[in-house]
Design a protein around this motif. Structure first.
Motif, short mmCIF file in Angstrom:
data_model
loop_
_atom_site.label_atom_id
_atom_site.label_comp_id
_atom_site.label_asym_id
_atom_site.label_seq_id
_atom_site.Cartn_x
_atom_site.Cartn_y
_atom_site.Cartn_z
N ARG A 264 102.30 60.47 0.42
CA ARG A 264 101.31 60.67 1.49
C ARG A 264 101.03 62.16 1.68
N PRO A 265 99.85 62.47 2.20
CA PRO A 265 99.59 63.87 2.59
C PRO A 265 100.33 64.20 3.89
N ALA A 266 100.19 65.43 4.37
CA ALA A 266 100.77 65.80 5.65
C ALA A 266 100.05 65.01 6.77
N PRO A 267 100.72 64.67 7.83
CA PRO A 267 102.10 65.05 8.12
C PRO A 267 103.16 64.10 7.56
N LEU A 268 102.82 62.79 7.42
CA LEU A 268 103.90 61.83 7.12
C LEU A 268 104.56 62.09 5.77
N GLY A 269 103.81 62.65 4.82
CA GLY A 269 104.37 62.95 3.51
C GLY A 269 105.49 63.99 3.57
N PHE A 270 105.58 64.68 4.70
CA PHE A 270 106.62 65.71 4.85
C PHE A 270 107.65 65.31 5.91
N GLU A 271 107.67 64.02 6.24
CA GLU A 271 108.63 63.52 7.23
C GLU A 271 109.42 62.37 6.62
N ALA A 272 110.10 62.65 5.51
CA ALA A 272 110.85 61.59 4.83
C ALA A 272 112.00 61.10 5.70
N GLY A 273 112.22 59.80 5.70
CA GLY A 273 113.35 59.24 6.44
C GLY A 273 113.04 59.05 7.92
N THR A 274 114.01 58.48 8.62
CA THR A 274 113.81 58.22 10.06
C THR A 274 113.86 59.53 10.84
N PRO A 275 112.81 59.82 11.59
CA PRO A 275 112.82 61.05 12.38
C PRO A 275 113.69 60.91 13.64
N ALA A 276 113.84 62.01 14.36
CA ALA A 276 114.62 62.01 15.61
C ALA A 276 113.72 61.48 16.73
N ILE A 277 113.55 60.16 16.76
CA ILE A 277 112.52 59.56 17.62
C ILE A 277 112.73 59.90 19.11
N GLY A 278 113.95 59.65 19.59
CA GLY A 278 114.23 59.91 21.01
C GLY A 278 113.97 61.38 21.35
N ALA A 279 114.37 62.26 20.45
CA ALA A 279 114.22 63.70 20.72
C ALA A 279 112.75 64.11 20.67
N VAL A 280 111.96 63.45 19.83
CA VAL A 280 110.52 63.75 19.81
C VAL A 280 109.89 63.33 21.14
N LEU A 281 110.27 62.14 21.62
CA LEU A 281 109.73 61.68 22.91
C LEU A 281 110.15 62.64 24.02
N ALA A 282 111.40 63.11 23.93
CA ALA A 282 111.90 64.05 24.95
C ALA A 282 111.10 65.35 24.92
N LEU A 283 110.69 65.76 23.72
CA LEU A 283 109.89 66.98 23.62
C LEU A 283 108.56 66.80 24.35
N GLY A 284 108.01 65.60 24.25
CA GLY A 284 106.78 65.31 25.01
C GLY A 284 107.01 65.50 26.50
N ALA A 285 108.17 65.02 26.97
CA ALA A 285 108.49 65.15 28.41
C ALA A 285 108.70 66.61 28.78
N ALA A 286 109.31 67.39 27.86
CA ALA A 286 109.54 68.81 28.13
C ALA A 286 108.19 69.54 28.26
N LEU A 287 107.25 69.20 27.37
CA LEU A 287 105.93 69.86 27.44
C LEU A 287 105.22 69.48 28.73
N ASP A 288 105.32 68.18 29.11
CA ASP A 288 104.73 67.76 30.39
C ASP A 288 105.33 68.57 31.53
N TYR A 289 106.66 68.70 31.49
CA TYR A 289 107.34 69.45 32.55
C TYR A 289 106.83 70.89 32.59
N LEU A 290 106.79 71.54 31.42
CA LEU A 290 106.39 72.95 31.38
C LEU A 290 104.93 73.13 31.81
#
Ligand SMILES: Cc1ncc(COP(=O)(O)O)c(C=O)c1O
Length: 401
Positions: A264-290
């Protein structure tokens, strides 16, 4: 020093450390997390975890939607032109390694990669190792008296052989903004790719990748008041096309055979394997907070704290401040005293700061030091934290005198 942080109570970790008589002044290493981030993590796991981009069941669809929504959110936050320009990595370190491997085929022996003398190892070693693999020249821009990359030297050193410029946005040792506009413009004039290490910079000013006009920009969630295990690599679409795939496995493939595969092209082609799903969602919450904070008030508070910190350090005899820090942190050594002795005495008094080479050994060597102490600030710190630090520092210095 009656500087009160109105956001301190949002950070349970800071309050817990305070209850243990610990004063946290090491946010440049990693930041404490607001309640909203803790809640997002718990919420995701408590409502049923699921892998992303794979399953058709309800929790899988929910996780994928939420995960991709954070990619969109990040595109907005960074002012990227398209959410496909956002690649999730494990951190800034992995993002730079992705680039050093993914761009390898773009270089010919004798080509030049330019960095500065203040880079963190994360933005030095991947390029150094690439240079060794491909017989490239790693050019290091020297610093001027205040600790900024010397622009006159940059004009002489960035030239037609320069294929890539990789620079930090805000030094984790010297606490100064890099003159990015001038450096990146020089690189662009020569058709070189540009990489910005925003690990520290992204925390103190919202990045705008289109205004920066860079090809790649990397930062780490854990310094941005969120969880570890997630980094963000912005890759401008035209530049992303020059990347070769570097890690192989699940979900990055279009079609696979025993002997061959297409990716695949970017982005998914550069995200092999299971990502840190919970931590990605948490980053969304951190950005909302900021984003719901008054950013001018945050900057004013951090600026006032930083001024207090510099003032206090400059008053201590024998103390050498490294460079001329502008924000966020200050590094120092004390004449005739070992950093590790000082750090030990400070930590005995509950002061959490960093001592050592700060993953910038070549810079420390150039400064004639094997290490330095560093105080770094988060938006939750207040004047009382600095009072405790200075009282502890005075006691430590008296003991070691
Ligand atoms: C300027 C800079 N770049 C890169 C990094 C590496 O970040 P990470 O360890 O999150 O990959 C750091 C971490 O301290 C940093 O300060």
């Amino acid at each position: 020093m009656a500087l009160i942080s109105p956001w301190r109570a949002d950070f349970p970790g800071i309050l817990a450390l305070e209850a243990e008589a610990q004063t946290y002044l090491d946010s440049a290493a990693t930041a404490q997390k607001p309640q909203a981030v803790l809640e997002r993590l718990t919420d995701y796991y408590a409502h049923g975890a699921a892998n992303v981009h794979r399953a058709q069941h309800l929790p899988g669809e929910r996780a994928t939607r939420a995960f991709e929504a954070v990619r969109e959110q990040l595109a907005g936050w960074l002012n990227a032109a398209d959410s496909r320009e956002i690649i999730f990595t494990r951190g800034t370190t992995e993002a730079v390694n992705l680039l050093a491997y993914g761009l390898e085929s773009q270089f010919q022996p004798g080509d030049e990669i330019v960095i500065t003398a203040l880079e963190h190892h994360a933005n030095l070693l991947p390029w150094q190792q690439l240079a060794q693999r491909r017989r490239l020249k790693l050019v290091v821009l020297p610093l001027d008296a205040s600790g900024d990359p010397d622009l006159a030297a940059a004009r002489a050193l960035i030239g037609p052989r320069t294929r890539l410029l990789a620079v930090s946005q805000l030094s984790n040792v010297l606490g100064r903004w890099t003159p990015l506009a001038a450096l990146l413009q020089l690189a662009r004039q020569h058709g070189a790719l540009t990489v910005v290490d925003g690990a520290q910079g992204a925390v103190h000013a919202r990045p705008d990748v289109q205004a920066l006009d860079c090809d790649f920009y990397a930062c780490s969630a854990h310094k941005l008041y969120s969880a570890e295990g997630v980094g963000v690599l912005y890759a401008r679409q035209s530049a992303a096309k020059r990347l070769s795939h570097w890690q192989f496995g699940g979900e990055m493939v279009l079609d696979a055979d025993f002997q061959q595969a297409r990716f695949r092209p970017a982005p998914l082609g550069f995200e092999a394997g299971t990502p840190a799903i919970g931590a990605v969602l948490a980053l969304g919450a951190a950005l909302d907070y900021l984003q719901q904070l008054d950013s001018a008030a945050v900057q004013a508070h951090e600026g006032a704290l930083h001024a207090c910190l510099l003032d206090g350090l400059r008053q201590r005899p024998g103390l050498r401040l490294l460079g001329a820090p502008q924000l966020a942190l200050a590094s120092f050594s004390v004449e005739g005293m070992h950093g590790s002795d000082l750090a030990h005495l400070l930590s005995e008094q509950g002061v959490c700061l960093r001592n050592g080479h700060h993953c910038a050994m070549p810079l420390l060597k150039q400064l004639g030091l094997s290490g330095a102490l560093r105080v770094s600030l988060g938006l939750y710190n207040d004047g009382a934290d600095l009072q405790r630090f200075f009282a502890a520092l005075d006691q430590a210095m008296e003991l070691l005198q």
